[in-house]
Every structure is written in structure tokens, then in C-alpha cells.
Scaffold this active site. Structure first.
Site, PDB file in Angstrom:
ATOM      1  N   CYS A 338      -6.725 -42.828  -7.938  1.00 62.45           N
ATOM      2  CA  CYS A 338      -5.461 -43.345  -8.461  1.00 62.45           C
ATOM      3  C   CYS A 338      -4.386 -42.702  -7.598  1.00 62.45           C
ATOM      4  CB  CYS A 338      -5.302 -43.033  -9.940  1.00 62.45           C
ATOM      5  SG  CYS A 338      -5.745 -41.370 -10.422  1.00 62.45           S
ATOM      6  N   ASP A 343      -6.287 -38.233 -13.415  1.00 63.31           N
ATOM      7  CA  ASP A 343      -6.073 -38.831 -14.729  1.00 63.31           C
ATOM      8  C   ASP A 343      -6.911 -40.111 -14.897  1.00 63.31           C
ATOM      9  OD1 ASP A 343      -4.227 -36.962 -15.758  1.00 63.31           O
ATOM     10  OD2 ASP A 343      -2.710 -37.795 -14.428  1.00 63.31           O
ATOM     11  N   LYS A 380      -5.379 -31.907 -15.557  1.00 60.74           N
ATOM     12  CA  LYS A 380      -4.436 -30.838 -15.920  1.00 60.74           C
ATOM     13  C   LYS A 380      -4.244 -30.763 -17.433  1.00 60.74           C
ATOM     14  CE  LYS A 380      -0.967 -32.198 -13.246  1.00 60.74           C
ATOM     15  NZ  LYS A 380       0.369 -31.953 -12.691  1.00 60.74           N
TER      16      LYS A 380
END
Lengths: 629, 633
Positions: A338, A343, A380
């Protein structure tokens, strides 16, 4: 502790959002880790525990005649509406909670003070429970094409990757280093999952720093090495999970996506999953819908539609299904990225693995999957979950979406997962609770710096201890299903009431099939133990006396009758009467010589009052009280 | 059957049947008067075992035909080649959309066969009407009526062979004697309206279905109302069984026996009946044992624009309540609609005449809006091209789930009045045959553990839907797929009554209850689905006709089998039991929050879009029985 000025407030009301029942009245306590509310009005002592780390927002609403309302929204979607008599008390609680719920320094996190009285050895063993090397071995790595390399041992290739990464054997050190210069934050293509049957692999990375025209020979070599590691396919897919527009916009910043002309035999494809900001707003809208007081059906459905939440869930699922199909049906390797590759990429890669490999649908496998694709690869957590006081724009429900996708799969394939919905909710809770070290920090390097392996505990052994209540009674075993092909048409996605309205017990089915079946299974295990124990004793005895046997069957009948009186249970919140459990009949009376038939008889009768226990568990599980207390 | 001669092509070889979610089957297709049969070729095409499909033609809701190779087909005028040559190699596809929402596709080799089969299905579907018309013609001549009358629409669907039509002819002759066309026409349409569709009922399949394992007359509930009364009589003496309606003279849609307050005389009942629409005077629907309160149902009072009163009706309702007690009237229309009904002779109970009764309005949708809602739901389910947002938009837009929520809420309200407020309740809408029954039946499932057993649920359906006069025959004549044609084809003088999906709405609500209380219902989702199928097209007579009177006229009990008898056979019964059932004596209060109400995938699952791949479907449908087998028994 320095934040707590008022540890105890009396005469606090807790409003129930949905039922029109009288508000509870009781006492509010603030401890170093929890807010505890004890309901004094109820006949049975009822406690509500809210972990400070779970608090997302605290709001002081305008003063009313009843007192000063305090509205607390939690990250696990618990909403508590307190009314405190004195405004001064309310203000003090409010300021304390603001500070307690947003720690500034990592050392303030619960995990560093949590002490479950476990020996040092056990704690260390706990951290070794999940070993990613074992999982790579399971995939057959190292093999002719792939190797585990420690090129990143000093985080020189990429500081958000773990020290050991899996890359094609054909990729030299120079290729790896060169490629890392061309990838955003050095996140080079590494292996995520190898489908052993046909050597097709799922790999992941971040976007290339291609801008409008930049090229990198090493990066092109890297992709070629990945493609050639799967000799069965002449091409490989490169999947950019962003909407095309977003990816194009990135080119202006010197980033972007792969140019098909520069790479040999790649098929490039966009799959439009929106970015973290869109997802955060979408969840916000969804929660507003969930909180609306008695909405009409069309209000709710319109709200659900406008939130876009299920559309995003479907997009993630669609992308994962594409990956799984490419690997399984087209036998092609896939490289996914991405922007930064931590994510959307994590979501899609982990879900695709889950679809392809039944191992990841077991307890152990699911833990490995989260450790591998999320924790090790640098999702994260600290920023996305807002563990510490920080940039609210970094917070996003990316992991929540992953958990929900797994739940949606569970709805379609109820017999394919070893674990149940509670397991997902437990994990989701602990991602935010900071009680265990696993999800602290943002990447492996940071966790080392925080010394979490020395100072904190791992979540996984803790969850395995509770395996009995987290298992899926309908699970048909590891070999019953291989790859899953979920239906991704819109109506196969449901709103997950158990997550977003989890604490509004009134909305859930009043009788819980899962708990009932779990109880049945536990009973069965106990009876089997009992049976084998008795069978072991049998050779030492002279055999059953006929009179005693008939006496015992009568006992069985009597037991069934008394238990019938206790059914059905009252499911309106009152605790059911404590039972003289069928087990005790078996334990005390059945001492020596029950034959198998009689035991089956008893088992049959016990079935009837298993319900009663269901609710005990139910109320405990849904109290909002963390299980570890 | 006479119309079998109208079937042009009875059998065709090598027909490919495909149905979503199931492997395609090739076999021989056969059309009979009632069934479409497909039997797979024995041993051929690698079929492991012979498969047979029996489809009741009454179940077919809409027929679509498509012919391939049309381009190759040359128009007759330009052709000189033999006809056979022209058509060779062409094939056709017939899509059958069934009332139970299944969609079947038949690929038929040969265009001519395809067209013939399609028209045969149409003929069989409409067979009764056609026969009626062909018989009508000689009768017209016999009566010496002007030929122009023959095309008059309302007479088109009369079957002269039917005993009940004898009356029509008697009266028709009289009308003819008067020689006034309007009078005759009026008479005919009046008789037809009254008989509604009795004419065609006796030509339907249940009159011919003879399963070997059952005897006729077996399993027909023996005096369901009387039995219900026996249970009540053990607890109270305030109610009696009245046979005032023995010959259906007082109320044509009530059964011969009804339960009424003991203190009220037959004459009072007769007079009260004249004050209620359709003669549906207030009768007992449910006696709440815990506190002795009762639920009544009726038609709307005929107060009319002049605010008429009826002392007998007031007395009847008054006798239910003690001095100072208060009761609730739940009107299933909005206050506005109820007020408007006065203009057409209906209305609602004014406070002044019924001082002890408090009126609550809970509008429930019925008729055309409900039908359209259902059609839209099925369309949305079938549209595989929808994205998530459009799907949610259409799901919300069709409002089906809103209707489910409203029905459950109103039933809860009625149950609450009885159980919590300890007050008596009267439920009515307009006719008292639709939403009224929905509310009274649902409230009983919520309140009465007896209704949650397999047997109790059958009794409830028999009592509150079938005996209570829900017009099944009218309501279930067409399903979701044929609505488009319906709009074009509605006969002018005998307008099709708006089809309602009330019984389906009821089953959906019961499914919602079963989802929220998975251990409290003895029967499983399978029973609800079977009932759904049978309400539309059935081998059994249970759901035939609109009321008891018609059933007596058609001799349904004498000449057809009861569905209940079939379901009560041990091996059938087993299929419909809920393995998790554990009797629950408490009231089951459902949650009616939108988050708690789900789309019933099993019902909509018959629609092709919703069906899961077979290998996953087996996991979801089979998981519960199979897992319970592993439990200690």
C-alpha cells in the site's frame, strides 16, 4: 497515582442506555489501573470495571437536576454514562481520568506494572511460545528458492522489519540493499506466506520511490527473483491495495507504484481500500449509529450505509479473496503493498493466509499469524490504538477491521475455526489494554528498546489458559476444510452487534448457543474422565450387583426431576439459583460399579439443566470486567 | 383432467436443469396436469444416481422463455426450406421463477419443444380458467344469451362442473329471466366474489395427492376451537363455546364454533356481529393463564360517518371487564386511517361509548405496500451487481425489516398489556383477517410456552390463521416474481385483491424469536421454511381456501390430506425438531432494536443470489444437528 485526587465518590448513578430500567446507584472508585463502579442498588453486588487504557474519550455534559453527567467512551466500544451528584467530584474524576487514560511515557503503560505472580522462567517461556521460524519451517522454508536471512539484524535494511526476514535465495545482499533504497522506509519485498502445494508466494513491501520515472535495477531484480522462485508461473501479480487516485497522488511526492514496463512479466493491479483517515471517520460514524437511542429500522440501515463501514470491510475481504485465488487457482505469486505496507498490506496478507491455510484458523496458528503479519512486520499498534498521548490522526481501526473480517468468515464457515467469537474479542481488548507486552510500541526494534521481553508478559499463554471457554464447539478439525472461498456479495456481510454493541446486552440473543455448547462439551469431558477413572477401577472389583445398578438408575431419574424445577432460567439478569449439579450425584453415589449405560443415562438428564450455567458464564463474560481479576 | 389435452408437448428428452447452488442435471422432462417432472437419464452423463424433480406447477410464479440461435431462424415468408431443417440445432431456455423464490432453468433442445413446454406450463398454470371458458361457451348457447356476453371477463373463470356453481346457474337463469344485462352481471360478479376462488380450488393438486403412508381424514385437527376451549374451561367459567355461527350465517369467515363471554347471549352476538365488518364480532383468541387476562380479536366496528353505536357490541366488550378494570384496544391502523375508515362505513370504538377501553394505534403495513416491500427485497437479493452501499440502501428502501420490527413491537405491546399491565386486550384492524391475526398469533408465541412446541405451533396456526379466516387462497395466489404481469393483467371486473405477505411476515418474526431464544422453540428453521413453501403451493389441503366455510363447501377435509398429518410422521417430525430445545416456561421478550433484527437468510436463501456455495452451505445448515450428535445424550 499522583493523578488521582478523589479515589472514591459515592451516590453515583450509572444510566442504562437502552432499557428503561431504573438507573443503578452506587460508588465509583479510581485505582491506578481501573475505574470501578460498584452498584449498591442491586441485590447482588454488581461491578463494572473500566481499564484506564480502554478509555477513548471522557466528556463532561451540562449539569442536570440529577447531577453532573460524565460520559465515557471506551476503545472496546463500551459506553458508560455516569451521573455524579457533586459537580466538584465530577470535575475531579474527569481531570483524573483525562490524565490516566492518556499516559505520556511508555513506562506508565499497564504492562510494566502488571504482575500476575508468574515465575521468571515461565514468563520467558511464554515469550517463546510463538516462534516464527517454526512457521516458516512448516511452509518448507528454507528451501531451494527461499531463505531466512539475518541481513536486517542491525536494522540496517529496514528499521521497522524484524531482524530475520525471508527473501528469495536468488536475491543477493546487494539486491536486497539496493531494493531497500528504492522502497519507502526501506520496506523491501519479503515473503509473507508460501503456498506449499504450488510454490506460489504472497510477498509484501511498501510503495516504490518511483515518482514519475525513477527506476531501480536491484528492485527489478528483486521482483524477478520472487517471480522465478515460483517456476510454475510465467508471471506474478503486483497488487497495490490503494485506490488508484491515491497512488497517483503519491507519485508527485516521489513515491508511487510499479511501472509495468520496467518490470518483467508482472501484472499490476489496484484494489481500492481506503486510507487510515477514511477508516477512522467511518468507524466514528458507525459508532454514532450504534449509539442512537431507539432508531427506526431505516434510520439504522441508512446510518450503516452512510458510515461506509461494511463497504470497507467488503473491500478488505475482496482484496484478500483476490490474493487467495491468484495463489491457489492461478498458481501465481503476488506482491502486495500500500503506502508503507503496514496497514492495508497487513490486513490483506494475513486474511489471504487465513483463507489458504487451515493452520491459521487454529488457536496457535492465529497467534502466529498476528505475530508474523502484524507485530513482527511493524504494524504501528501504539499509534493506531493511541496507547500514548499522541497524534489523533495516527489512530485508526485497521486491526479492528481485520478482526471483523475474521468474524465475518466465522459467520460463513461456522465449523472451520478452532476458536470462537470471544477469542477475537479478547484479543481486540488486549490490543488496547496494554496489559501485555505484545502490542506495545510500533515495531520490533522499538519493543527491544522498551525491553518488553524482559519487563512484560506475553498475551498468548494467558489466552491459551482460557482455551476451554474460547474454543469453537462446532470446529470440525484441522483437516475438514482446506481453502475457504467466502461469498463476498454484500448480503453475506452482517453488522457485528457483538462487537460494536457488545455491552448493550439487551440487544443480543437472550440465550447463547455458544455458551450452551461449550458447557455441553465441558460436561462431556468431565464425564469421560469420570468414565475412564471408573473403568480403571473396574478390574479390582467383582462386578456389578444387579440391585445396586437399578438403584442408581433411580437416582438418575430423581436428579433429572429436581433439575427440571430449575429450568428455565431467568434470563433477565437475576443470577440463577445455584444448582446441585448432576456431577455431584455422580461423584458421591457412583463410586464403584456403574456400568456404561447408567452413566449415559445420567448424562442425558444433565443435558436438561445445562442452560442454567450458561447464564452464569454469560453474565460474567459480559460484565465489562476484565477476566483477569 | 380435461386440460391435459391442452398440453402440446408432454415429454422432452435431454433437458438440462440448473438451479443455483446445485449441480446441473440432465434428464427427461415431463409435464402433467399438476407437476413438472424431471428424471435424470439413468446411467447417462455420469450421473451417480437417478435424480427426480417434482415441481408443482402451482408453485411456478412466472415463466420466462428465451430462444437461442434466433438469428439463424428465418422468417417464414422468405423460406422455402422444410420446417424441421430450419429449427434443427436451435435450443431454448425456460426460466421458472417459483413462489418459494427458487429459480430453475431448463435448457431444452429444439426451439419448438421449448416454446411448447413453456406454453404447456402456462396452460397447466391457468388450466382451470381455460377449461372454464371452453365450457362456458355451450352453456351460453344453452341459456340463449347474446354471444357478446361471452367475452365478459368475470365469467371467464367459472368451471361449470363444480357443485357450488350450480347455485350460480340457478340464479343466473333468474337473472336471465329478468333480461337485464347489468343485473345479471352484478349477480355473477357478486356470486363470484363470494365464492372467490372456490371454483378452481377443487381442481387443485391436493385433491389428487394420495401419499401411501397417510390415510385421508387423518391428522385433520379435530375441533381445534373446541379443544382450545376445553383447556380454558379448566381454569375459568367466564367463557363459553358458542355455536351461533354453526351455519356460517353470522360470520362467513369464522369457524362454526367460537369462544365468547359466558354472560353474553346468542342474540347479542348476532346483533354485535352486524356492527362489525364481515360479521367478525369480538371473540376470544387467547387466555393468559398466569393472571386470567384475555386477548380478543374482531373486525372494525361499523360506526360510519354518523357515529353509529351498538349497545350489544358495547355490552359484549363490557362483559369482559370487571367494574373499574381497564382494557386496551390495539388498532393496527394509524389513528388517521381509522378515522378515515368512517367515511366508508368503518371506524373505531369511540371513547364515550367504550369508557373502559383505551385505544392504542399501532399502524402495521399490509396489502400492496407489504407486497411491494417483499418484491423489492427479493429483487435486491437477486441483484448480484449491487455494491455494499446500494445493497444497504435497497435493503433499507424495501422496508421489509421495518415491517418485521413493527410487527414484533406491536405483538410485544399486546403481550405487555396482558402480562405486565394485567389488562385485557382487543386487537383489530379493518377486516380483522390479516394484521390482526399477525399480532394475536405472535403475541401468543411470546407469551405461551405451549405455542412454542411443534404441536402447539401447529395448533396455533390452525386456530389463529386457518380457522380464524386468513384468506390464504387469495393472499398466496402469487408471489414475488409475477407482480409485473399482475399490473398488466388485472381483470377489470374481478380485480385481484392485493396480495399480502402476512403469513411470511409472521414466519419471519417467529424466526427472529428463534434466533434470539435459540433454546425456547421446539421446532427448527426447517419447519418455518416448509410452512412458507406450503402456504404457496402444497400437496396438502391445509392451506387451501380462505375460510372454514369454503373448506366445508369444497370438502377439503374429506378429499385432501392434512399437512399436519404428514409432518407428524415420526421420520418427518425428526427433521423439524430443534436439537437445542429446552422447555422455557417464561415469557420470551424479544429485543426489537434494529441491531437485533436480521435478514432471514434461510428464507431469502432460496433466492439464487443468496445461496452459498454448496460446500459451505452444508457447514452452516448441517452444523447444529451434527454437533449435537457429538453431545452426550
Amino acid at each position: 497515582m499522583e493523578h488521582i485526587t478523589t479515589p472514591k465518590v459515592e451516590n453515583v448513578k450509572l444510566l442504562d442506555r437502552y432499557t428503561n430500567r431504573k438507573a443503578a446507584s452506587g460508588t465509583l472508585y479510581l485505582t491506578a489501573t481501573h475505574l470501578i463502579y460498584v452498584d449498591a442498588s442491586a441485590e447482588v453486588r454488581k461491578e463494572t470495571w473500566i481499564l484506564h487504557h480502554h478509555i477513548a474519550t471522557v466528556e463532561k455534559l451540562p449539569l442536570t437536576t440529577a447531577g453532573c453527567p460524565l460520559l465515557i467512551h471506551c476503545k472496546n466500544f463500551h459506553v458508560a454514562h455516569f451521573v455524579i451528584g457533586q459537580e466538584r467530584d465530577c470535575h475531579e474524576v474527569y481531570t483524573s481520568l483525562l490524565k490516566l487514560s492518556q499516559p505520556v511515557k511508555p513506562e506508565e503503560l499497564y504492562a510494566f506494572s502488571y504482575n500476575p505472580k508468574m515465575s521468571k522462567d515461565n514468563r520467558e517461556i511464554g515469550w517463546k511460545l510463538i516462534d516464527l521460524k517454526v512457521d516458516y519451517q512448516r511452509m518448507g522454508i528454507p528451501n531451494d528458492y527461499w531463505e531466512i536471512t539475518d541481513l536486517n539484524k542491525d536494522y540496517e535494511v529496514c528499521n521497522t522489519y524484524p531482524p530475520e526476514i525471508v527473501v528469495p535465495r536468488a536475491a543477493s545482499k546487494a539486491t536486497v540493499i539496493g531494493s531497500s533504497r528504492f522502497r519507502s522506509r526501506g520496506r523491501i519485498p519479503v515473503l509473507s506466506y508460501l503456498y506449499k502445494e504450488n510454490n506460489a508466494a504472497i510477498c509484501r513491501c511498501s510503495q516504490p520511490l518511483s515518482g514519475f520515472s525513477a527506476r531501480c535495477l536491484e528492485d527489478e531484480q528483486m521482483l524477478q527473483a520472487i517471480r522465478e522462485a515460483n517456476p510454475g508461473s510465467p508471471f506474478m501479480y503486483v497488487v497495490d491495495t490503494r485506490p488508484k487516485l491515491n497512488a497517483m497522488a503519491n507519485r508527485a511526492a516521489g513515491k508511487g507504484y510499479e511501472n509495468e514496463d520496467n518490470y518483467d512479466n508482472i501484472r499490476f493491479k489496484f484494489i481500492g481500500i481506503e486510507n487510515i483517515h477514511v477508516m477512522r471517520n467511518s468507524l466514528q460514524k458507525l459508532l454514532e449509529v450504534c449509539e442512537t437511542k431507539s432508531p427506526s429500522m431505516s434510520d439504522f440501515l441508512t446510518g450503516l450505509e452512510n458510515s461506509g463501514w461494511l463497504r470497507h470491510i467488503k473491500a478488505v475481504m475482496d482484496a484478500s479473496v483476490f490474493l487467495a485465488k491468484a495463489v491457489k487457482d492461478e498458481k501465481a505469486s503476488v506482491l502486495v503493498h500500500c503506502s508503507d505496507g503496514w496497514d492495508r498490506t497487513a490486513q490483506v496478507c494475513s486474511l489471504a493466509s487465513l483463507l489458504l491455510d487451515p493452520f491459521y484458523r487454529t488457536f496457535k496458528g492465529f497467534m502466529v499469524l498476528i505475530e508474523k503479519e502484524w507485530i513482527a512486520m511493524g504494524h504501528k499498534f501504539s499509534h493506531r490504538c493511541g496507547h500514548l498521548d499522541g497524534d489523533p490522526k495516527e489512530v485508526s481501526p485497521v486491526f479492528t477491521q481485520f478482526i471483523e473480517c475474521v468474524w465475518q468468515l466465522m459467520q460463513q464457515f461456522p465449523c472451520t475455526f478452532e476458536f470462537n467469537e470471544h477469542f477475537l474479542l479478547e484479543i481486540h481488548d488486549h490490543v488496547y489494554s496494554c496489559q501485555f507486552g505484545n502490542f506495545l510500541g510500533t515495531c520490533h526494534k522499538e519493543r527491544e528498546d522498551l525491553k518488553i521481553f524482559e519487563k512484560t508478559h506475553s498475551l498468548w499463554p494467558f489466552l491459551l489458559q482460557k482455551k476451554q471457554e474460547l474454543r469453537n464447539p462446532l470446529y470440525r478439525g484441522f483437516t475438514a476444510y482446506k481453502e475457504l472461498q467466502p461469498n463476498t456479495l454484500p448480503f453475506s456481510f452482517q453488522f457485528w452487534c457483538g462487537m460494536y454493541n457488545r455491552f448493550d446486552k439487551g440487544m443480543h440473543p437472550k440465550q447463547c448457543v455458544l455458551d450452551h455448547l461449550l458447557n455441553c462439551m465441558n460436561q462431556k469431558i468431565k464425564l469421560e474422565d469420570n468414565a475412564s477413572e471408573l473403568e480403571n477401577k473396574l478390574p479390582f472389583l467383582d462386578g456389578p450387583l444387579p440391585t445396586e445398578a437399578s438403584f442408581l438408575s433411580k437416582v438418575g431419574c430423581a436428579a433429572s426431576k429436581t433439575s427440571m424445577l430449575n429450568t428455565p432460567q431467568d434470563y433477565e439478569g437475576k443470577p440463577p439459583p445455584v444448582l446441585t449439579n448432576g456431577i455431584s450425584v455422580g461423584d458421591t453415589n457412583v463410586t464403584s460399579d456403574v456400568d456404561q449405560k447408567n452413566k449415559e443415562n445420567l448424562a442425558n438428564h444433565r443435558d436438561l439443566h445445562l442452560n442454567d450455567k450458561v447464564d452464569v458464564l454469560n453474565s460474567e463474560a459480559k460484565d465489562g470486567k476484565p477476566q483477569h481479576h | 383432467m380435461e386440460f391435459s389435452e391442452l398440453i402440446k408437448t408432454a415429454t422432452v428428452e435431454s433437458v438440462l436443469l440448473s438451479c443455483a447452488g446445485q449441480p446441473a442435471v440432465k434428464g427427461t422432462l415431463c409435464i402433467t396436469s399438476h407437476h413438472l417432472l424431471l428424471s435424470s437419464c439413468p446411467g447417462g452423463e455420469g450421473q451417480p444416481s437417478a435424480v427426480e424433480l417434482w415441481l408443482l406447477i402451482r408453485n411456478v410464479d412466472a415463466v420466462e422463455k428465451r430462444v437461442q440461435n434466433v438469428g439463424w431462424y428465418q422468417p417464414p415468408r422468405s423460406s422455402g426450406s422444410p420446417r424441421g431443417n430450419r429449427l434443427a440445432g436451435s435450443s431454448g431456455t425456460i426460466t421458472l421463477r417459483c413462489k418459494d423464490l427458487k429459480v430453475l432453468q431448463l435448457e431444452i433442445p429444439g426451439m419448438e419443444e421449448c416454446l411448447n413446454i413453456a406454453s404447456s406450463i402456462e396452460v397447466s398454470r391457468a388450466g382451470v380458467q381455460r377449461v372454464g371458458r371452453s365450457r362456458w361457451l355451450p352453456t351460453v348457447f344453452a341459456l340463449g344469451l347474446p354471444l357478446t356476453w361471452v367475452n365478459t371477463q368475470p365469467l371467464g373463470c367459472v368451471c361449470t362442473g363444480h357443485p357450488s356453481c350450480q347455485t350460480l346457474w340457478e340464479e343466473a337463469r333468474m337473472g336471465f329471466a329478468e333480461r337485464t344485462f347489468p343485473a345479471f352481471l352484478q349477480l355473477c360478479s357478486a356470486v363470484l366474489q363470494a365464492l372467490s376462488s372456490v371454483d378452481s380450488v377443487m381442481m387443485m393438486y391436493p385433491f389428487f395427492h394420495r401419499p401411501q403412508s397417510l390415510r385421508l381424514e387423518e391428522g385433520w385437527p379435530r375441533l381445534p376451537i373446541e379443544q382450545h376451549f376445553q383447556q380454558i374451561a379448566t381454569k375459568t367459567t367466564q367463557w363459553r363455546l358458542s355455536d351461533v355461527n354453526q351455519d356460517f350465517a353470522v360470520c362467513p369467515t369464522y369457524p362454526p364454533a367460537v369462544i365468547v363471554p359466558a354472560a353474553v347471549s346468542e342474540e347479542t352476538l348476532r346483533r354485535a356481529a352486524r356492527f362489525r365488518q364481515g360479521g367478525r364480532f369480538p371473540v376470544l383468541s387467547y387466555y393468559h393463564t398466569r393472571n386470567g387476562t384475555v386477548m380478543l380479536r374482531s373486525g372494525q366496528p361499523l360506526t360510519g360517518p354518523n357515529r353509529k353505536r351498538c349497545p350489544e357490541d358495547e355490552m359484549l366488550l363490557g362483559s369482559v371487564l370487571d367494574e373499574g378494570e381497564r382494557g386496551f384496544i390495539i388498532d393496527t391502523r394509524s389513528a388517521q386511517t381509522a378515522k378515515q375508515a368512517r367515511m366508508t362505513g368503518g371506524g373505531t370504538e369511540p371513547k364515550s361509548s367504550y369508557p373502559q377501553w383505551k385505544r392504542l394505534h399501532r399502524p402495521l403495513e399490509r396489502g400492496r405496500p407489504l407486497q411491494e416491500s417483499f418484491i423489492k427485497l427479493v429483487e435486491a437479493c437477486n441483484d448480484a451487481s449491487l455494491g455494499m452501499d446500494r445493497w444497504l440502501g435497497r435493503l433499507g428502501g424495501c422496508r421489509w425489516l421495518s415491517h418485521v420490527k413493527a410487527a414484533l413491537s406491536t405483538a410485544c405491546l399486546a403481550a405487555q398489556c396482558l402480562d405486565r399491565e394485567e389488562s385485557c386486550v382487543l386487537v383489530h384492524g379493518a377486516e380483522g383477517t390479516d394484521t390482526t391475526l399477525l399480532v394475536t398469533a405472535l403475541a401468543q408465541v411470546i407469551l405461551d410456552p405451549g405455542c412454542r412446541t411443534l404441536k402447539g405451533f401447529q395448533e396455533l396456526l390452525e386456530r389463529e390463521w386457518i380457522q380464524a379466516g386468513h384468506p390464504f387462497h387469495l393472499r398466496c395466489a402469487r408471489s414475488a416474481y409475477s407482480h409485473a404481469r399482475l399490473k398488466q393483467e388485472a381483470p377489470p371486473l374481478l380485480p385481484f385483491p392485493a396480495k399480502k405477505k402476512l403469513s411470511l411476515l409472521f414466519l419471519d418474526c417467529v424466526w427472529q424469536l428463534s434466533r434470539q431464544f435459540p433454546f425456547s422453540l421446539e421446532f427448527s428453521e426447517g419447519l418455518l421454511l416448509t410452512l412458507f413453501d406450503n402456504a404457496y403451493a402444497s400437496d396438502y389441503g391445509t392451506f387451501l381456501c380462505n375460510n372454514e366455510k369454503e373448506r366445508c363447501l369444497c370438502k377439503v377435509k374429506e378429499n385432501t390430506h392434512s399437512l399436519w398429518a404428514w409432518l407428524d410422521q415420526p421420520e418427518e417430525r425428526k427433521k423439524y425438531l430443534n436439537p437445542l430445545y429446552s422447555p422455557n416456561l417464561l415469557v420470551i421478550w424479544p429485543s426489537v432494536e434494529p441491531q437485533s433484527i436480521q435478514l432471514w437468510q434461510g428464507m431469502a436463501g432460496a433466492a439464487p443470489g443468496l445461496s452459498q456455495p454448496t460446500w459451505t452451505a452444508c457447514s452452516s445448515s448441517a452444523c447444529f444437528p451434527s454437533c449435537s450428535r457429538t453431545q452426550p445424550r
